[in-house]
Design a protein around this motif. Structure first.
Motif, PDB file in Angstrom:
ATOM      1  N   TYR A   1       0.877  -0.939  -0.240  1.00  0.00           N
ATOM      2  CA  TYR A   1      -0.113   0.059   0.013  1.00  0.00           C
ATOM      3  C   TYR A   1       0.727   1.520   0.001  1.00  0.00           C
ATOM      4  N   ILE A   2       1.811   1.260   0.828  1.00  0.00           N
ATOM      5  CA  ILE A   2       2.439   3.186   1.146  1.00  0.00           C
ATOM      6  C   ILE A   2       3.568   3.575  -0.629  1.00  0.00           C
ATOM      7  N   SER A   3       4.711   1.726  -0.394  1.00  0.00           N
ATOM      8  CA  SER A   3       4.893   2.674  -1.865  1.00  0.00           C
ATOM      9  C   SER A   3       4.771   3.264  -2.935  1.00  0.00           C
ATOM     10  N   PRO A   4       3.210   2.560  -3.567  1.00  0.00           N
ATOM     11  CA  PRO A   4       2.322   3.049  -5.162  1.00  0.00           C
ATOM     12  C   PRO A   4       2.133   4.473  -4.036  1.00  0.00           C
ATOM     13  N   PHE A   5       1.669   4.616  -2.617  1.00  0.00           N
ATOM     14  CA  PHE A   5       0.892   6.270  -1.917  1.00  0.00           C
ATOM     15  C   PHE A   5       2.564   6.899  -2.731  1.00  0.00           C
ATOM     16  N   LEU A   6       3.358   6.565  -2.127  1.00  0.00           N
ATOM     17  CA  LEU A   6       4.281   7.851  -2.491  1.00  0.00           C
ATOM     18  C   LEU A   6       4.485   8.061  -3.516  1.00  0.00           C
ATOM     19  N   GLU A   7       4.967   7.069  -4.552  1.00  0.00           N
ATOM     20  CA  GLU A   7       5.089   7.016  -5.831  1.00  0.00           C
ATOM     21  C   GLU A   7       4.076   8.677  -6.117  1.00  0.00           C
ATOM     22  N   LYS A   8       2.631   8.657  -6.118  1.00  0.00           N
ATOM     23  CA  LYS A   8       1.121   8.953  -6.921  1.00  0.00           C
ATOM     24  C   LYS A   8       1.892   9.746  -6.163  1.00  0.00           C
ATOM     25  N   ALA A  63       5.438  -0.835 -11.275  1.00  0.00           N
ATOM     26  CA  ALA A  63       3.832   0.309 -10.358  1.00  0.00           C
ATOM     27  C   ALA A  63       3.040   0.269 -11.216  1.00  0.00           C
ATOM     28  N   ASP A  64       1.827   0.279 -10.753  1.00  0.00           N
ATOM     29  CA  ASP A  64       0.591   0.229 -11.396  1.00  0.00           C
ATOM     30  C   ASP A  64       0.144   2.104 -11.327  1.00  0.00           C
ATOM     31  N   THR A  65       0.361   2.280 -12.328  1.00  0.00           N
ATOM     32  CA  THR A  65      -0.224   4.024 -12.247  1.00  0.00           C
ATOM     33  C   THR A  65      -1.577   4.228 -11.645  1.00  0.00           C
ATOM     34  N   ASN A  66      -2.415   2.900 -11.976  1.00  0.00           N
ATOM     35  CA  ASN A  66      -3.996   3.797 -11.408  1.00  0.00           C
ATOM     36  C   ASN A  66      -4.259   2.892  -9.775  1.00  0.00           C
ATOM     37  N   PHE A  67      -3.590   3.834  -8.502  1.00  0.00           N
ATOM     38  CA  PHE A  67      -3.374   3.774  -7.510  1.00  0.00           C
ATOM     39  C   PHE A  67      -4.485   3.666  -6.090  1.00  0.00           C
ATOM     40  N   SER A  68      -4.893   2.439  -5.679  1.00  0.00           N
ATOM     41  CA  SER A  68      -5.929   2.462  -4.867  1.00  0.00           C
ATOM     42  C   SER A  68      -5.231   1.431  -3.891  1.00  0.00           C
ATOM     43  N   MET A  69      -6.538   1.564  -2.876  1.00  0.00           N
ATOM     44  CA  MET A  69      -6.548   0.501  -1.668  1.00  0.00           C
ATOM     45  C   MET A  69      -6.082  -0.716  -1.594  1.00  0.00           C
ATOM     46  N   GLU A  70      -6.710  -1.091  -2.702  1.00  0.00           N
ATOM     47  CA  GLU A  70      -6.998  -2.711  -2.360  1.00  0.00           C
ATOM     48  C   GLU A  70      -5.529  -3.527  -2.529  1.00  0.00           C
ATOM     49  N   PRO A  71      -5.534  -4.772  -2.306  1.00  0.00           N
ATOM     50  CA  PRO A  71      -4.790  -5.322  -2.508  1.00  0.00           C
ATOM     51  C   PRO A  71      -3.294  -4.869  -3.301  1.00  0.00           C
ATOM     52  N   TYR A  72      -2.393  -4.017  -3.777  1.00  0.00           N
ATOM     53  CA  TYR A  72      -1.742  -4.107  -4.443  1.00  0.00           C
ATOM     54  C   TYR A  72      -0.823  -4.978  -5.441  1.00  0.00           C
ATOM     55  N   PRO A  73      -0.947  -5.346  -6.690  1.00  0.00           N
ATOM     56  CA  PRO A  73      -0.193  -6.615  -7.263  1.00  0.00           C
ATOM     57  C   PRO A  73       0.965  -6.034  -7.645  1.00  0.00           C
ATOM     58  N   ARG A  74       1.526  -7.060  -7.604  1.00  0.00           N
ATOM     59  CA  ARG A  74       3.207  -7.806  -6.917  1.00  0.00           C
ATOM     60  C   ARG A  74       4.359  -6.193  -7.498  1.00  0.00           C
ATOM     61  N   THR A  75       4.710  -5.174  -6.865  1.00  0.00           N
ATOM     62  CA  THR A  75       5.628  -4.594  -6.869  1.00  0.00           C
ATOM     63  C   THR A  75       6.565  -4.291  -5.341  1.00  0.00           C
ATOM     64  N   ARG A  76       7.815  -3.526  -5.999  1.00  0.00           N
ATOM     65  CA  ARG A  76       8.671  -3.124  -5.134  1.00  0.00           C
ATOM     66  C   ARG A  76       8.551  -1.702  -4.751  1.00  0.00           C
TER      67      ARG A  76
END
Length: 480
Positions: free
Chosen positions: A333-340, A466-479
């Motif tokens: 959750y947090i990594s995609p949030f930080l990037e977006k 990284a998925d450009t469409n961020f949501s609070m659903e479980p994030y797919p495999r990402t670093r």
């Protein structure tokens, strides 16, 4: 508005080349080592005289025999552990392990000087006296810069990395002196001094160097099967040797023994928790290798400050459990949030492996120190563990807890503030950084053998993308 230096840089074709930087730097090191660095009394031929004067009966009492096994383990962590952990990118394995090698060898020389001026300077002759413990501390110093490198992996040039390391080690030496000597905080495993500082230093630089068009290299941001296997080799080396990392410079005897046990248990707890959380939050209950490679190490980071304290075995398991949960959820959750939303492109996820666990470690250390008592430690044990001697002879454990919290604040200030300053310097176009469409690719800086097959396109949902469409659903495999 640009400064004169900035205006000059942007309006000239000046670029610092890697060969020139390496040659000039090594020449400077030879001169500075010739002026300042000497062997300490335990590595000097006068050791024999020292033994007689101090009634030392055997060479086994030389600190080399006590510290070298730990040094060897820490050295493997720096060059093999950190290096191979960064090989997960499918086209940046040379850069991951090779530039790790470069900046570690570059940085440890400067670290011996910087830390020597603060801790090992002999005022009688103005020389820095070094021994085996100095080599361990130099590796610790370099570790902070390698953590920062993880946040910038694939997006910066080798010259930028050397500049990052030069300033990072300078900042590290100053904040370490303030935290350990002036504030009198204890931080054997470096949760605050190494991990918190290094992570926020790298994240702040990443924020300053934000690339809005990084998606031009999106096809190279993923991993392949064999690259993840190589990265897991780094994980296993780090995991096995982390007890040595946290105990390497602790007091002889029970302190070091306790640090090994606490780290050992925290790491074991983190593995099980990470596996559970990864399976729980991934589709179909499958495991994500990103979590196994990184979150399984978070317990070792978080137990570092309190490693030599009376954390108790069950306390170590609790710390490992909490970090397994927080670190794994951080990747989801947090990594995609930080990037977006925060514009922090954290390639390796150092915020989840080092930053958050480092802060947790500082908090755990403050609480554990404040709760210390003579009934648990004994009077002599309390004095030895927290170094209640000299000017700090009358310090109470509750006060020590406050000093520990102060040390965490200093690490955060130096990491974030220093990273923003250094990031501004690295934005100058004189360092030869790669273009947005050439990031994460070894061919930019390395001679790469031709592939037998072309690289197939990687679907967006694959690992490390990284998925450009961020949501609070479980994030797919990402670093990141």
């Amino acid at each position: 508005q640009r400064t004169f230096l900035g205006h000059w840089c942007f309006n000239t074709n000046v670029r610092f080349s890697l060969p020139a930087v390496c040659v000039v730097w090594q020449t400077a090191m030879i001169i500075l080592f010739g002026v300042f660095i000497r062997y300490d009394e335990e590595s000097d031929p006068h050791w024999l005289e020292h033994k007689k004067l101090n009634n030392i009966s055997s060479d086994i009492e030389n600190d080399f025999y006590f510290r070298y096994p730990s040094f060897q383990d820490v050295h493997v962590m720096i060059f093999v552990g950190f290096g191979f952990l960064m090989t997960f990118l499918k086209r940046y394995s040379f850069g991951g392990v090779g530039f790790n090698f470069l900046i570690a060898a570059f940085g440890l020389q400067w670290a011996l000087l910087m830390q020597g001026w603060f801790h090992s300077l002999d005022y009688t002759d103005g020389k820095i006296k070094i021994g085996i413990e100095n080599l361990i501390n130099a590796d610790f110093c370099v570790a902070g810069c390698l953590i920062a490198y993880g946040a910038l992996l694939g997006k910066v040039s080798p010259v930028q990395l050397m500049v990052l390391t030069l300033f990072g080690i300078t900042l590290f030496a100053v904040e370490e002196y303030i935290i350990l000597n002036l504030i009198h905080a204890r931080d054997a495993g470096g949760s605050m001094v190494i991990h918190t500082f290094g992570a926020y230093y790298g994240l702040s630089i990443s924020w300053m160097l934000y690339r809005p068009n990084l998606d031009q290299s999106s096809r190279l941001q993923g991993s392949v099967y064999h690259s993840d296997v190589f990265a897991t080799i780094g994980t296993l080396f780090l995991w096995m040797f982390w007890p040595s990392f946290n105990s390497a410079i602790t007091d002889h005897g029970d302190g070091q023994h306790r640090a090994v046990i606490n780290t050992y248990l925290a790491l074991a707890s983190t593995v099980l928790t990470t596996v559970a959380m990864s399976s729980l939050f991934q589709k179909h209950g499958k495991l994500d290798m990103v979590h196994v490679q990184n979150s399984t190490l978070a317990g070792g980071v978080a137990v570092g400050t309190a490693a030599e304290f009376m954390l108790m075995p069950y306390g170590s398991l609790i710390v490992g459990f909490c970090c397994g949960v927080i670190s794994t959820l951080g990747y989801i959750y947090i990594s995609p949030f930080l990037e977006k939303y925060m514009k922090v492109q954290d390639t390796c996820g150092v915020h989840n492996l080092h930053a958050m666990p480092g802060v947790i470690g500082g908090i755990v250390g403050a609480i554990t120190a404040a709760a210390a008592s003579e009934s648990v430690y004994g009077h002599e044990g309390l004095v030895k563990t927290f170094d209640f001697e000299g000017a700090f002879e009358k310090m109470e454990p509750t006060t020590q807890g406050g000093h520990q919290a102060g040390g965490l604040c200093v690490a955060l200030i130096f990491g974030i503030g220093g990273g923003m300053i250094v990031g501004a310097i690295l934005r100058l176009p004189i360092w030869g950084d790669p273009a947005d469409d050439n990031c994460f690719d070894d061919e930019t800086y390395w001679e790469v053998p031709e592939d037998e097959e072309s690289i197939p396109p990687v679907l967006q949902y694959n690992n490390h993308i990284a998925d450009t469409n961020f949501s609070m659903e479980p994030y797919p495999r990402t670093r990141s």
